[in-house]
Design a protein around this motif. Structure first.
Motif, short mmCIF file in Angstrom:
data_model
loop_
_atom_site.label_atom_id
_atom_site.label_comp_id
_atom_site.label_asym_id
_atom_site.label_seq_id
_atom_site.Cartn_x
_atom_site.Cartn_y
_atom_site.Cartn_z
N UNK A 91 0.70 -0.99 -0.18
CA UNK A 91 -0.18 -0.27 0.11
C UNK A 91 0.75 1.40 0.51
N UNK A 92 0.40 2.04 -1.30
CA UNK A 92 1.87 3.17 -0.96
C UNK A 92 1.44 4.46 -0.19
N UNK A 93 0.53 4.17 0.34
CA UNK A 93 0.10 4.69 0.74
C UNK A 93 0.93 5.36 3.10
N UNK A 94 1.19 4.25 3.21
CA UNK A 94 2.36 4.50 4.15
C UNK A 94 3.23 3.16 4.17
N UNK A 95 3.17 2.77 2.32
CA UNK A 95 4.44 1.93 3.06
C UNK A 95 4.55 0.66 2.98
N UNK A 96 2.92 0.38 3.67
CA UNK A 96 3.30 -1.34 4.78
C UNK A 96 3.27 -2.24 3.28
N UNK A 97 3.26 -3.48 3.59
CA UNK A 97 3.48 -4.38 2.89
C UNK A 97 3.42 -6.23 2.97
N UNK A 98 3.08 -6.73 2.66
CA UNK A 98 2.69 -8.36 3.09
C UNK A 98 1.26 -8.58 3.41
N UNK A 99 1.36 -10.13 3.66
CA UNK A 99 0.05 -10.73 3.72
C UNK A 99 -0.76 -10.37 4.69
N UNK A 102 2.35 -4.60 7.02
CA UNK A 102 2.80 -4.15 8.39
C UNK A 102 3.66 -2.26 7.21
N UNK A 103 3.72 -1.88 8.58
CA UNK A 103 4.73 -0.89 8.20
C UNK A 103 5.98 -1.51 7.88
#
Length: 144
Positions: A91-99, A102-103
């Motif tokens: 998610x580009x909005x907060x840079x979070x990633x993962x299934x 996680x930020x």
């Protein structure tokens, strides 16, 4: 107990994805034609490669949940929610990633926990080099 050969089929993941008319397809082979909302990076996270990695994780003696259908149902429900029905893991909005979203500040801790569960794989150094792509890799994504 006895473990089934396949814990979760690709078809089950595609069926879950197909239930959403809001999120795009999770496998290029699907006929679904939904663009999805703006503000996300979409990909295909219910391909056979991702399904195989899920089954490997569920079969792994550390996890050992393949035959626990209640646990599998809860896992798939949470991951479907977190990933837009298996269509996004960033998610580009907060840079979070993962299934499980996680930020970036939590990535190293997560990888260190993975190293504790599966010693000898060097997950922490890999996540520091790979960043968000670590979580977009089937071999690491389901274990995170």
């Amino acid at each position: 107990g006895q473990q089934p050969a396949t814990c979760v089929s690709r078809q089950v993941l595609e069926c879950i994805n197909g239930a959403s008319s809001y999120w795009p397809k999770c496998n290029a082979a699907q006929s679904k034609d939904v663009a999805g909302p703006t503000g996300y990076e979409f990909g295909h996270y219910c391909t056979q490669e991702w399904t195989d990695a899920l089954n490997e994780m569920l079969h792994d003696p550390v996890v050992d949940k393949c035959a626990d259908t209640d646990a599998v149902h809860k896992l798939l429900a949470q991951v479907a929610y977190e990933t837009g029905f298996f269509s996004t893991v960033f998610q580009p909005a907060d840079g979070g990633a993962g299934l499980i979203h996680m930020i970036p500040g939590n990535w190293e801790r997560n990888a260190l926990d993975m190293d504790g569960l599966w010693p000898g794989h060097g997950y922490a150094p890999k996540v520091s080099v790979m960043g968000k792509t670590f979580f977009q890799t089937p071999a690491y994504g389901w274990r995170s």
